[in-house]
Each structure stands twice: as structure tokens, then as C-alpha cells.
Design an enzyme around this catalytic site. Structure first.
Site, PDB file in Angstrom:
ATOM      1  N   HIS A 183       0.829  -1.207   0.000  1.00 49.82           N
ATOM      2  CA  HIS A 183       0.000   0.000   0.000  1.00 49.82           C
ATOM      3  C   HIS A 183       0.865   1.259   0.000  1.00 49.82           C
ATOM      4  O   HIS A 183       0.676   2.161  -0.834  1.00 49.82           O
ATOM      5  CB  HIS A 183      -0.894  -0.030   1.248  1.00 49.82           C
ATOM      6  CG  HIS A 183      -1.818   1.139   1.368  1.00 49.82           C
ATOM      7  ND1 HIS A 183      -3.147   1.066   1.019  1.00 49.82           N
ATOM      8  CD2 HIS A 183      -1.628   2.410   1.817  1.00 49.82           C
ATOM      9  CE1 HIS A 183      -3.732   2.239   1.254  1.00 49.82           C
ATOM     10  NE2 HIS A 183      -2.816   3.069   1.729  1.00 49.82           N
ATOM     11  N   GLU A 184       1.814   1.336   0.917  1.00 48.48           N
ATOM     12  CA  GLU A 184       2.643   2.535   1.034  1.00 48.48           C
ATOM     13  C   GLU A 184       3.617   2.670  -0.138  1.00 48.48           C
ATOM     14  O   GLU A 184       3.892   3.780  -0.598  1.00 48.48           O
ATOM     15  CB  GLU A 184       3.393   2.530   2.365  1.00 48.48           C
ATOM     16  CG  GLU A 184       2.480   2.648   3.581  1.00 48.48           C
ATOM     17  CD  GLU A 184       1.578   3.879   3.528  1.00 48.48           C
ATOM     18  OE1 GLU A 184       2.042   4.947   3.061  1.00 48.48           O
ATOM     19  OE2 GLU A 184       0.413   3.778   3.932  1.00 48.48           O
TER      20      GLU A 184
ATOM     21  N   HIS B 178       1.758   4.271  -2.998  1.00 41.45           N
ATOM     22  CA  HIS B 178       1.656   5.726  -2.842  1.00 41.45           C
ATOM     23  C   HIS B 178       2.931   6.412  -3.331  1.00 41.45           C
ATOM     24  O   HIS B 178       2.901   7.328  -4.149  1.00 41.45           O
ATOM     25  CB  HIS B 178       1.463   6.086  -1.365  1.00 41.45           C
ATOM     26  CG  HIS B 178       0.081   5.880  -0.843  1.00 41.45           C
ATOM     27  ND1 HIS B 178      -1.049   6.278  -1.524  1.00 41.45           N
ATOM     28  CD2 HIS B 178      -0.346   5.342   0.329  1.00 41.45           C
ATOM     29  CE1 HIS B 178      -2.116   5.977  -0.804  1.00 41.45           C
ATOM     30  NE2 HIS B 178      -1.717   5.409   0.325  1.00 41.45           N
TER      31      HIS B 178
END
Length: 224
Positions: A30-31, A34
Site C-alpha cells: 500500500h505505502e 503511494h
């Protein structure tokens, strides 16, 4: 000593690992998503901070990890993004924010496929059952992580997406309460006020996506 180890109940540790390992993977992907998308859009902040990495230690927020493992809803350490580096700041922030949840949905699809594909080969052994549980929990937690993070409460991704549709003045007024956002979310999830609707939403979506696992199962049957 060997007798003591044999008589220990390892099920508790196994259950913890079955939740923790998927949670760490979901947070990391997820990170990274980003940071990677922000970098491609012109913002090197995450890269310069060493956050474009699959090293989970760079992304874990301990409280968020515990929440994710226990309640299946949680958060990671936010990747730094400086929207001033984007050619179109609002658009860049929105796309970068959505990259995390989208990556989790894609991760869930991959793991549901793996779950269905390897089910015929693994279901009959104890170790195989554990592997299948990890595969399924990764798919489930990844969807949960995606849904939770699109809630428009700071500092979740949904609040960044909200920035693209409200005025700058309203957004910066909202961000004043960012420090209280996580406390509010923890209370809402822990008391079931938010946890129950989220669980129902996650179960609904996982059920709809489970067709991928069934298709992978049928493919596995044809191959093996």
C-alpha cells in the site's frame, strides 16, 4: 525441554502469524504504491526519504498493525508526499492517494487466485491448510485495508481524495483535526460503530471477488 516444546499450544502463535504476516504485506504494498505513483508524477519526496522499498520496517505503524491484525482495519506510516512537486497538485494528490487502495484490491485479486489455484494441492495437509489460511487472510485483509483507507477522515487516503472536490479553505480546516483522526477511528472500530459496517462491506466485496478463486480452482483441476 523437548517435551515442554511438544506440549505447548502453538495454535495461538500460528493464528497471530496468520494475521500479522498478511497485514505487514498489505501495509508495505500500500505505502510503496503511494510513493511510486507520486514519484512517477514528479514528486521524489518518498524516494528521498527511503520509502520506495519493500522493507516492511520502513512502513509499519505499530498501533495500525495491531489494529489491522486484530480488527482487520488499520493503517501504516504515511508516505511523505509534497503536492507542490506535481504539475497539477490536486490531481496528483488524488491519484497518489488512490494508488494505495487500488494496489490492495489488485493484491487481493492475486491472492484469491493463488488460494483457488493451490487449494487442491494444499488442503489435505496441516501445513497446506496454514498456507491456504495465509493466502485467504492476505486477500481479506488487503480488501479491508483498501476500504478502511478510503474513509474521508484525516489522515486516511480518503481525506486526500476529498481534497480534489472541496475548496482549499475547507480542506485545510478539515486537516486541523488530523491529529485526532486516528483516535476517533480507533474508538469507532473498537466499539463496533464503524467496525460492523466495514466488516459487512469487506465480506460483500470478498464474496464478489471469490469468483476469481473458483476460476483458479477449476484451472488447477485441469492442469493437475
Amino acid at each position: 525441554m523437548a517435551d515442554v516444546l511438544r506440549n505447548l499450544d502453538w495454535s495461538v502463535l500460528t493464528n497471530v502469524l496468520i494475521s500479522i504476516i498478511p497485514a505487514i504485506l498489505c501495509m508495505t504494498i500500500h505505502e510503496c504504491a503511494h510513493g511510486f505513483v507520486a514519484y512517477k508524477l514528479g514528486d521524489p519526496t518518498a524516494k528521498n526519504a527511503g520509502r520506495l522499498t519493500l522493507n516492511p520496517l520502513k512502513h509499519i505503524d505499530i498501533i495500525g498493525l495491531v489494529m489491522l491484525a486484530v480488527f482487520h482495519f488499520g493503517w501504516a506510516k504515511p508516505v511523505p508526499i509534497d503536492m507542490r512537486n506535481f504539475k497539477y497538485p490536486k490531481r496528483g494528490m488524488t491519484i497518489s492517494a488512490l494508488a494505495g487502495p487500488v494496489s490492495n484490491v489488485l493484491l487481493s485479486i492475486v491472492f484469491l487466485f493463488l488460494y483457488g489455484f493451490f487449494f487442491p494441492l494444499l488442503w489435505s495437509s496441516s501445513f497446506g491448510e496454514i498456507v491456504l489460511q495465509v493466502l485467504y487472510m492476505t486477500a481479506y485483509i488487503s480488501i479491508a485495508f483498501a476500504i478502511f483507507n478510503i474513509i474521508p477522515i484525516p489522515p486516511l487516503d480518503g481525506s486526500k481524495v476529498l481534497y480534489s472536490v472541496i475548496s482549499d479553505r475547507a480542506y485545510f480546516k478539515l486537516m486541523r483535526y488530523e491529529r485526532y483522526g486516528m483516535l476517533i477511528l480507533v474508538l469507532l472500530v473498537a466499539t463496533g460503530v464503524l467496525g460492523r459496517p466495514l466488516s459487512e462491506a469487506v465480506s460483500f466485496l470478498v464474496d464478489k471477488l471469490f469468483v476469481i478463486a473458483r476460476g483458479a480452482y477449476e484451472l488447477s483441476q485441469l492442469i493437475f
